[in-house]
Design a protein around this motif. Structure first.
Motif, PDB file in Angstrom:
ATOM      1  N   GLU A 102       0.679  -1.368   0.036  1.00  0.00           N
ATOM      2  CA  GLU A 102       0.210   0.187   0.227  1.00  0.00           C
ATOM      3  C   GLU A 102       0.953   1.336   0.043  1.00  0.00           C
ATOM      4  OE1 GLU A 102      -2.770  -0.058   3.291  1.00  0.00           O
ATOM      5  OE2 GLU A 102      -3.320  -2.242   2.756  1.00  0.00           O
ATOM      6  N   LEU A 103       1.995   1.282   0.735  1.00  0.00           N
ATOM      7  CA  LEU A 103       2.803   2.576   0.809  1.00  0.00           C
ATOM      8  C   LEU A 103       3.402   2.643  -0.257  1.00  0.00           C
ATOM      9  CD1 LEU A 103       3.993   2.349   4.479  1.00  0.00           C
ATOM     10  CD2 LEU A 103       2.521   3.889   3.791  1.00  0.00           C
ATOM     11  N   ALA A 104       3.875   1.422  -0.821  1.00  0.00           N
ATOM     12  CA  ALA A 104       4.578   1.663  -2.261  1.00  0.00           C
ATOM     13  C   ALA A 104       3.730   2.419  -3.473  1.00  0.00           C
ATOM     14  CB  ALA A 104       5.379   0.268  -2.780  1.00  0.00           C
ATOM     15  N   ALA A 105       2.415   1.898  -3.441  1.00  0.00           N
ATOM     16  CA  ALA A 105       1.628   2.329  -4.396  1.00  0.00           C
ATOM     17  C   ALA A 105       1.319   3.834  -4.070  1.00  0.00           C
ATOM     18  CB  ALA A 105       0.058   1.553  -4.362  1.00  0.00           C
ATOM     19  N   GLU A 106       0.889   4.333  -2.695  1.00  0.00           N
ATOM     20  CA  GLU A 106       1.093   5.620  -2.402  1.00  0.00           C
ATOM     21  C   GLU A 106       2.091   6.597  -2.650  1.00  0.00           C
ATOM     22  OE1 GLU A 106       0.159   6.381   1.790  1.00  0.00           O
ATOM     23  OE2 GLU A 106      -1.245   4.644   2.129  1.00  0.00           O
ATOM     24  N   LEU A 107       3.169   6.024  -2.637  1.00  0.00           N
ATOM     25  CA  LEU A 107       4.449   6.864  -2.863  1.00  0.00           C
ATOM     26  C   LEU A 107       4.460   7.000  -4.526  1.00  0.00           C
ATOM     27  CD1 LEU A 107       7.077   7.687  -1.925  1.00  0.00           C
ATOM     28  CD2 LEU A 107       8.199   5.565  -2.437  1.00  0.00           C
ATOM     29  N   ARG A 108       4.320   5.963  -5.170  1.00  0.00           N
ATOM     30  CA  ARG A 108       3.891   6.115  -6.715  1.00  0.00           C
ATOM     31  C   ARG A 108       3.033   7.275  -7.135  1.00  0.00           C
ATOM     32  NH1 ARG A 108       4.458   0.977 -10.084  1.00  0.00           N
ATOM     33  NH2 ARG A 108       6.762   1.339 -10.255  1.00  0.00           N
ATOM     34  N   ALA A 109       1.582   7.066  -6.288  1.00  0.00           N
ATOM     35  CA  ALA A 109       0.731   8.302  -6.485  1.00  0.00           C
ATOM     36  C   ALA A 109       1.427   9.631  -6.126  1.00  0.00           C
ATOM     37  CB  ALA A 109      -0.396   7.661  -6.070  1.00  0.00           C
ATOM     38  N   ALA A 110       2.010   9.723  -5.018  1.00  0.00           N
ATOM     39  CA  ALA A 110       2.390  10.971  -4.596  1.00  0.00           C
ATOM     40  C   ALA A 110       3.447  11.556  -5.450  1.00  0.00           C
ATOM     41  CB  ALA A 110       3.133  10.859  -3.211  1.00  0.00           C
ATOM     42  N   VAL A 111       4.335  10.729  -6.155  1.00  0.00           N
ATOM     43  CA  VAL A 111       5.303  11.280  -7.046  1.00  0.00           C
ATOM     44  C   VAL A 111       4.394  11.942  -8.279  1.00  0.00           C
ATOM     45  CG1 VAL A 111       6.815  10.463  -9.033  1.00  0.00           C
ATOM     46  CG2 VAL A 111       7.187   9.474  -6.596  1.00  0.00           C
ATOM     47  N   ARG A 112       3.526  11.055  -8.837  1.00  0.00           N
ATOM     48  CA  ARG A 112       2.748  12.062  -9.768  1.00  0.00           C
ATOM     49  C   ARG A 112       2.233  13.171  -9.229  1.00  0.00           C
ATOM     50  NH1 ARG A 112       1.553   6.423 -10.692  1.00  0.00           N
ATOM     51  NH2 ARG A 112      -0.529   6.526  -9.673  1.00  0.00           N
ATOM     52  N   ALA A 113       1.389  13.116  -8.040  1.00  0.00           N
ATOM     53  CA  ALA A 113       0.717  14.289  -7.499  1.00  0.00           C
ATOM     54  C   ALA A 113       1.662  15.413  -7.544  1.00  0.00           C
ATOM     55  CB  ALA A 113       0.232  14.128  -6.443  1.00  0.00           C
ATOM     56  N   VAL A 114       2.979  15.143  -6.896  1.00  0.00           N
ATOM     57  CA  VAL A 114       4.046  16.188  -6.913  1.00  0.00           C
ATOM     58  C   VAL A 114       4.599  16.686  -8.042  1.00  0.00           C
ATOM     59  CG1 VAL A 114       6.380  16.632  -6.086  1.00  0.00           C
ATOM     60  CG2 VAL A 114       4.828  15.427  -4.514  1.00  0.00           C
ATOM     61  N   THR A 115       4.698  16.021  -9.098  1.00  0.00           N
ATOM     62  CA  THR A 115       5.131  16.348 -10.335  1.00  0.00           C
ATOM     63  C   THR A 115       4.017  17.191 -11.130  1.00  0.00           C
ATOM     64  OG1 THR A 115       6.191  14.325 -10.851  1.00  0.00           O
ATOM     65  CG2 THR A 115       5.842  15.512 -12.753  1.00  0.00           C
ATOM     66  N   GLU A 116       2.811  17.071 -10.604  1.00  0.00           N
ATOM     67  CA  GLU A 116       1.537  17.761 -11.493  1.00  0.00           C
ATOM     68  C   GLU A 116       1.453  19.076 -10.497  1.00  0.00           C
ATOM     69  OE1 GLU A 116      -1.538  14.830 -11.508  1.00  0.00           O
ATOM     70  OE2 GLU A 116      -0.387  13.633 -13.266  1.00  0.00           O
ATOM     71  N   GLY A 117       2.036  19.284  -9.576  1.00  0.00           N
ATOM     72  CA  GLY A 117       1.785  20.446  -8.540  1.00  0.00           C
ATOM     73  C   GLY A 117       0.676  20.103  -7.821  1.00  0.00           C
ATOM     74  N   ILE A 118       0.053  19.089  -7.612  1.00  0.00           N
ATOM     75  CA  ILE A 118      -0.901  18.711  -6.662  1.00  0.00           C
ATOM     76  C   ILE A 118      -0.716  18.582  -5.275  1.00  0.00           C
ATOM     77  CG2 ILE A 118      -2.991  17.268  -6.362  1.00  0.00           C
ATOM     78  CD1 ILE A 118      -2.719  16.521  -9.325  1.00  0.00           C
TER      79      ILE A 118
END
Length: 195
Positions: free
Chosen positions: A89-105
């Motif tokens: 779960e945390l690995a999936a959250e990390l991957r999602a957070a990377v996308r969100a940081v990259t998109e400025g969210i």
């Protein structure tokens, strides 16, 4: 090297990736520029090599124990399985957070917090396995069963590639300064030393 030796050796390589994540978080929080790509590659390592390879190998050990009568839904097996699930779960959250940081969210701090949670989980999980679980495995599984488990490890690794090589690549791709508080002039040996 028996099956447990292989798992302990892999823990040392995973720990190197945990060190990279820890240094990246500290460096980022200290104002340094840390590329989200580092966290994306770390998440890939966690999904592919920690969950897909290492945890799959540990799953073979779990299966060998349950086939000898250790109940899978309680005690140490249940606790470790739960930690494996939380790691996924945390690995999936990390991957999602990377996308969100990259998109400025999301702000990078959210990414750092997830990475930090994963590192804490992994370190506690590793200690539990090495101090309590692996000695139990060695007591309960005879050498012939351990050898069959080790043979299954080879098939798992063939499907994913060597975990140590993936840890080397990540560590070398993202050299970060040694955090403050560590001895000056501290130089880590190359990742392939002591394999």
């Amino acid at each position: 090297m028996d099956a447990i030796d292989i798992l302990v050796n892999e823990h040392r390589h995973i720990e190197r990736v945990m060190d990279v994540l820890e240094r990246a978080v500290e460096y980022g929080r200290g104002g340094g520029d840390v590329s989200p790509v580092l966290f994306e590659r770390a998440a890939h390592f966690l999904v592919t090599f920690v969950d897909g390879s290492h945890d799959a190998k540990e799953g073979e050990v779990f299966q060998a124990l349950t086939s000898r009568g250790l109940p899978p839904g309680e005690g140490v097996l249940a606790a470790l399985s739960g930690q494996h699930a939380l790691g996924r779960e945390l690995a999936a959250e990390l991957r999602a957070a990377v996308r969100a940081v990259t998109e400025g969210i999301l702000v990078p701090e959210e990414l750092y917090a997830i990475a930090e949670r994963y590192v804490r989980l992994h370190r506690g999980h590793t200690e539990a396995e090495e101090v309590r679980f692996f000695p139990l495995v060695r007591r309960l599984l005879p050498a012939d069963v351990m050898e069959r488990v080790r043979a299954k490890f080879a098939r798992i690794e063939a499907a994913h590639g060597p975990l140590a090589d993936a840890a080397d690549a990540l560590e070398l791709a993202f050299p970060l300064p040694v955090p403050t508080g560590r001895r000056p002039g501290h130089v880590r040996p190359p990742p392939w030393v002591g394999r």
